[in-house]
Scaffold this active site. Sequence first.
Site, PDB file in Angstrom:
ATOM      1  N   ASP A 164       0.882  -1.167   0.000  1.00 16.09           N
ATOM      2  CA  ASP A 164       0.000   0.000   0.000  1.00 16.09           C
ATOM      3  C   ASP A 164       0.922   1.219   0.000  1.00 16.09           C
ATOM      4  OD1 ASP A 164      -1.659   2.122   0.560  1.00 16.09           O
ATOM      5  OD2 ASP A 164      -2.359   1.362   2.495  1.00 16.09           O
ATOM      6  N   LYS A 196       3.191  11.259  -3.477  1.00 18.08           N
ATOM      7  CA  LYS A 196       2.158  10.593  -4.276  1.00 18.08           C
ATOM      8  C   LYS A 196       1.303  11.605  -5.051  1.00 18.08           C
ATOM      9  CE  LYS A 196      -1.449   7.073  -3.601  1.00 18.08           C
ATOM     10  NZ  LYS A 196      -2.012   6.152  -2.587  1.00 18.08           N
ATOM     11  N   GLU A 245      -7.015   0.660  -4.642  1.00 15.27           N
ATOM     12  CA  GLU A 245      -7.057   0.571  -3.180  1.00 15.27           C
ATOM     13  C   GLU A 245      -8.406   0.045  -2.659  1.00 15.27           C
ATOM     14  OE1 GLU A 245      -5.764   4.498  -2.122  1.00 15.27           O
ATOM     15  OE2 GLU A 245      -3.756   4.113  -2.906  1.00 15.27           O
ATOM     16  N   ASP A 305     -12.554   5.726   2.411  1.00 18.55           N
ATOM     17  CA  ASP A 305     -11.126   5.798   2.724  1.00 18.55           C
ATOM     18  C   ASP A 305     -10.711   7.227   3.043  1.00 18.55           C
ATOM     19  OD1 ASP A 305      -8.359   5.853   2.765  1.00 18.55           O
ATOM     20  OD2 ASP A 305      -8.081   4.712   0.911  1.00 18.55           O
TER      21      ASP A 305
END
Length: 621
Positions: A25, A87, A185, A207
């Site tokens: 992850d 990211k 994800e 999330d």
Amino acid sequence: MSLLQISEPGMSTAPHEERLAIGIDLGTTNSLVATVRNGAPEVLKDHEGRKLLPSVVRYLDNGEIVVGEDAKLKISEDPLNTISSVKRLMGRSAEEIKEEGTYVSYDISDADGMIKLKTTAGEKSPVEVSADILKNLKARAEEALGGELVGAVVTVPAYFDDAQRQATKDAAKLAGLNVLRLLSEPTAAALAYGLDKGSEGLYVVFDLGGGTFDVSILRLTKGVFEVLATGGNSQLGGDDFDQRIFCWILEQAGLSLLNKSDSRLLLSKAKASKEHLTESQRAVIHATLSDGKIVNLTITREIFSAITAQLVSKCIDTTKNTLKDAGLKRHDIKGVVLVGGSTRMPNIREAVEDFFDQPPLTDIDPDEVVAVGASMQANLLAGNHAAGEDWLLLDVTPLSLGIETMGGLVEKVIPRNTAIPVAMAQDFTTFKDGQTAMSIHVVQGERDMVEDCRSLAKFTLRGIPPMVAGAARIRVTFQVDADGLLSVSARENTTGVEASVTVKPSYGLSDEEITRMLKESHGKAAEDMKQRELREQKVEADRLLESTASALRTDSDLLNDEERAQIDTLIDKLIQAKEQDVTENIKKAIEALSKGTESFAARRMNRTILAALQGKSVYEV
Ligand code: ADP
Ligand code: MG
């Protein structure tokens, strides 16, 4: 050849018949690595027993690279060489980052359009920084598993576009990982639950991480995971909750202008108190500022809930919209999976429970659930699955994919939210007589006009045999692979000539842009329809003008002067109507020219038939 390793009896880290595969992850704030050992998923720890690796990389001038907690500690001391939240920069140009309003506190260069971070150890691309995080996790895994890895599954947000996925893949390759596949994800999270519990139906994955909020709707049926819709906000996460407490501290302590180090100190106190409030009813905030002033406050859950209520409702509103997007009602949802450290907060859990009218699933640690799902998928792809265990994973395209047709219109080939992998084809034809090349322009977006969509790639198909306009059949095939990468090919039927392109657009779209593009397409449907009609009429006008001109070139001897003059007038009228941009007038002028050339067309037809019959007996025809 790698050396054989011998372990103490009973201490073997992995039965050697198992092929070692990991799930990663790669998070904005934190990253994790997990594996399946003896059939059970397990998150791997570092030497200090920590599972979370902060996604922070610090570059030193002696070439040393520090990753994780130790790098995170130096963020304020060495801000230019300590890179966090990289990211957000993956697969992005400097310009796009500016447009998105992503805050970048580093020195950046964008020489060839690609963003690079200037550090004391030289310029680093986001791909290189991510690769350094991945290398660290790879080393952790190899040490824990005591062997060479066959491969890794790396997760990406569901909304990541081609450029962002490609950048993530590149980072993994650079880190020496064999990428078995990229996995969304939310799909990974669903996998972790779906397989462990065997649940089926419609699920929401909620999330909330450090800086981003993603909500996805999945359908789980026997062995098949499908992402129905995705939504979210790339500028909403745990950091915003920290910020609210920070502002509250300033207010309560009567502080206004703070220097950088005091701000950082109070922000970290804010974060610590937020996390403490997850377990306790109150948290004490104690800090000594650089001028000696002491801050001493107590924050309660009630205060925290009050000052962050707006952030919580933002999350719920986004969830609502995503449901609407998928054409679902909240009661259609069978379960809600919580992902991300920020979903530990009780006020988030309560809001989710209230909205869906059911307690969310929290059996698997929300920090770990994505890595766990990825490791299960990696285990399967590495060939370790038990007999009869066979599943398929589906994701969806976040925006429609199509090509430009005459008049700047978009023909959609793959509609948005189509499950991938997918291949779809559509036939197109030539516009002009004798046309031997065709330019294929691949675009992404929901609008009808090319200029309102995003250009992905252009290529040309050559070697089409000369034919009259509309006779050629050119099949354009769009293929999106399991990783969400698009390839487009065009093939002319009679000759088989082919041209293709794999779309790795240099930069991608943010989820904001996707949301904006979707919103615009909803608001502008009527306007788009009118525009489309106008353009279609103009294309039709051009086609008619072109074919009339070509007929006049070859067969004008079939007309007398008066007839010729009449046709010329009708041509002029059509050209004028086209320039006025009024759909109705163009339509009328087209009709007039078609009618005005009817007898000319009939005479040309006779001539063609006569020519064909020349020298042939009736029986041969
Ligand atoms: P990402 O997916 O962006 O990498 P994570 O899922 O690791 O992020 O979430 C990080 C966020 O979770 C941070 O904002 C952190 O403060 C928050 N967090 C972690 N533990 C807790 C907790 N016990 N209570 C509240 N927030 C928490
Ligand atoms: Mg995450």
